[in-house]
Design a protein around this motif. Structure first.
Motif, PDB file in Angstrom:
ATOM      1  N   ILE A  40      15.085 -12.710 -11.979  1.00 40.16           N
ATOM      2  CA  ILE A  40      15.648 -13.954 -11.282  1.00 40.16           C
ATOM      3  C   ILE A  40      14.641 -14.517 -11.034  1.00 40.16           C
ATOM      4  O   ILE A  40      15.163 -15.690 -10.565  1.00 40.16           O
ATOM      5  N   ALA A  41      13.357 -14.370 -10.966  1.00 38.47           N
ATOM      6  CA  ALA A  41      12.518 -15.816 -11.122  1.00 38.47           C
ATOM      7  C   ALA A  41      12.575 -16.596 -12.300  1.00 38.47           C
ATOM      8  O   ALA A  41      12.497 -17.605 -11.522  1.00 38.47           O
ATOM      9  N   ASP A  42      12.311 -15.869 -12.998  1.00 38.47           N
ATOM     10  CA  ASP A  42      13.006 -16.533 -14.105  1.00 38.47           C
ATOM     11  C   ASP A  42      13.245 -18.221 -14.497  1.00 38.47           C
ATOM     12  O   ASP A  42      13.532 -18.664 -13.943  1.00 38.47           O
ATOM     13  N   ILE A  43      14.686 -17.561 -13.095  1.00 39.78           N
ATOM     14  CA  ILE A  43      16.163 -18.457 -13.525  1.00 39.78           C
ATOM     15  C   ILE A  43      15.698 -19.046 -12.643  1.00 39.78           C
ATOM     16  O   ILE A  43      16.451 -20.658 -12.594  1.00 39.78           O
ATOM     17  N   ILE A  70      24.924 -22.900 -15.928  1.00 38.62           N
ATOM     18  CA  ILE A  70      25.603 -21.167 -15.045  1.00 38.62           C
ATOM     19  C   ILE A  70      26.167 -20.648 -16.376  1.00 38.62           C
ATOM     20  O   ILE A  70      25.921 -19.715 -16.273  1.00 38.62           O
ATOM     21  N   PRO A  71      26.762 -21.317 -17.636  1.00 40.62           N
ATOM     22  CA  PRO A  71      27.170 -20.413 -18.348  1.00 40.62           C
ATOM     23  C   PRO A  71      25.715 -19.394 -19.181  1.00 40.62           C
ATOM     24  O   PRO A  71      25.716 -18.035 -19.345  1.00 40.62           O
ATOM     25  N   GLU A  72      24.467 -20.618 -18.932  1.00 36.85           N
ATOM     26  CA  GLU A  72      23.672 -19.892 -20.094  1.00 36.85           C
ATOM     27  C   GLU A  72      22.928 -18.948 -18.977  1.00 36.85           C
ATOM     28  O   GLU A  72      22.374 -17.786 -19.058  1.00 36.85           O
ATOM     29  N   ILE A  73      22.997 -19.063 -17.535  1.00 33.43           N
ATOM     30  CA  ILE A  73      22.744 -18.410 -16.571  1.00 33.43           C
ATOM     31  C   ILE A  73      23.262 -16.720 -16.518  1.00 33.43           C
ATOM     32  O   ILE A  73      22.918 -15.510 -16.380  1.00 33.43           O
ATOM     33  N   ARG A  74      24.602 -16.594 -16.434  1.00 35.16           N
ATOM     34  CA  ARG A  74      25.362 -15.343 -17.146  1.00 35.16           C
ATOM     35  C   ARG A  74      24.332 -15.053 -17.855  1.00 35.16           C
ATOM     36  O   ARG A  74      24.739 -13.558 -17.892  1.00 35.16           O
ATOM     37  N   LYS A  75      24.640 -15.322 -19.228  1.00 37.29           N
ATOM     38  CA  LYS A  75      23.750 -14.847 -20.495  1.00 37.29           C
ATOM     39  C   LYS A  75      22.672 -14.797 -19.738  1.00 37.29           C
ATOM     40  O   LYS A  75      22.013 -12.902 -20.107  1.00 37.29           O
ATOM     41  N   GLU A  76      21.941 -14.257 -18.639  1.00 39.24           N
ATOM     42  CA  GLU A  76      20.338 -13.851 -18.840  1.00 39.24           C
ATOM     43  C   GLU A  76      20.679 -12.901 -18.160  1.00 39.24           C
ATOM     44  O   GLU A  76      20.059 -12.049 -18.629  1.00 39.24           O
ATOM     45  N   LEU A  77      21.508 -13.032 -17.205  1.00 42.57           N
ATOM     46  CA  LEU A  77      21.554 -12.259 -16.336  1.00 42.57           C
ATOM     47  C   LEU A  77      21.910 -10.675 -16.864  1.00 42.57           C
ATOM     48  O   LEU A  77      21.684  -9.903 -16.531  1.00 42.57           O
ATOM     49  N   ALA A  79      21.708  -9.892 -19.750  1.00 38.88           N
ATOM     50  CA  ALA A  79      20.308  -9.058 -20.462  1.00 38.88           C
ATOM     51  C   ALA A  79      19.995  -8.113 -19.702  1.00 38.88           C
ATOM     52  O   ALA A  79      19.210  -7.587 -19.706  1.00 38.88           O
ATOM     53  N   VAL A  80      19.529  -8.506 -17.903  1.00 41.39           N
ATOM     54  CA  VAL A  80      19.504  -7.254 -17.407  1.00 41.39           C
ATOM     55  C   VAL A  80      20.008  -6.022 -16.355  1.00 41.39           C
ATOM     56  O   VAL A  80      19.611  -5.588 -14.909  1.00 41.39           O
ATOM     57  N   ASN A  81      21.586  -6.586 -16.795  1.00 38.82           N
ATOM     58  CA  ASN A  81      22.516  -5.873 -16.353  1.00 38.82           C
ATOM     59  C   ASN A  81      22.795  -6.484 -14.699  1.00 38.82           C
ATOM     60  O   ASN A  81      23.308  -5.363 -13.689  1.00 38.82           O
TER      61      ASN A  81
END
Length: 232
Positions: A40-43, A70-77, A79-81
């Protein structure tokens, strides 16, 4: 626009900040792991302004997040469920619960069970609020939610052990305990059932007669703040 949870953007926000939004992340009980908070901090640094806000309902929010990302953020989130707060009910709030010395039951476990049931029933209404607290105190804002739960404990005095020291009188938040004939007497009509008297008693003379969960309905924060009514 499928990439934008429109529920989080008011007309005023769209007018003042057309390219950004407050990104809300689902976090049942307001809890995330250390791995998740790092993500979350990275995002927040990469796509927002480097700030994380933990709202009243406990969920992490990232102000000034670029909508186009937003689409890229969804993918990053994922990755950590983690997921955006886009469906189901609003983030379910709890107090420290099982970690608190005042807790009478585990609100985190209850809310996680409710979350599973919401998913099974496919309920999708972010206006619905559900909260739980380990005791009758307001830390878990159970009284300010559509559906609220808090722990309760009915105390009983063991007169064979009670010395009438008065420690419970000082501990009682509603001042419902008196010492009469050198014994503690609890006025049950005004008792909050919080268990503070039992915890405070140095003689262990106040026992647990019964323990459970109170159920509240109809609470609400803004607009039109009102307290939930205990129905069970």
């Amino acid at each position: 626009n499928a990439t934008l949870p429109a529920v989080h953007r008011s007309t005023k926000q769209e007018r003042q900040h057309p390219d950004t939004m407050v990104l809300k992340i689902r976090a049942v009980c307001g809890e995330v792991s250390t791995e998740q908070i790092r993500k979350i901090a990275d995002i927040a640094e990469k796509y927002g302004s480097g700030t994380i806000h933990f709202a009243v309902r406990g969920g992490p929010e990232i102000p000034n997040t670029k909508i186009i990302c937003i689409p890229e953020i969804r993918k990053e989130l994922a990755a950590v469920n983690l997921h955006l707060l886009e469906d189901g009910v609003d983030n379910m709030r709890s107090c420290f619960g099982e970690y608190c010395s005042e807790g009478l039951f585990n609100p985190q476990a209850l809310l996680k069970r409710i979350e599973k049931k919401i998913n099974v029933l496919n309920i999708k209404d972010l206006k619905i609020t559900v909260s739980a607290a380990g005791c009758p105190s307001s830390c878990g804002i159970a009284h300010l939610s559509d559906i609220g739960f808090h722990g309760v404990m009915i105390p009983v005095v063991d007169n064979a052990i009670c010395t009438g020291c008065g420690t419970c009188v000082a501990a009682c938040k509603r001042k419902t305990i008196q010492v009469k004939d050198k014994k503690a007497v609890i006025e049950m009509k005004n008792c909050a059932f919080c268990g503070a008297c039992r915890s405070a008693c140095p003689q262990k003379a106040i026992k647990e007669k019964r323990k459970g969960i109170a159920v509240l309905l109809g609470g609400r924060g803004e607009p039109g703040t009102r307290l939930g009514i205990k129905i069970a």
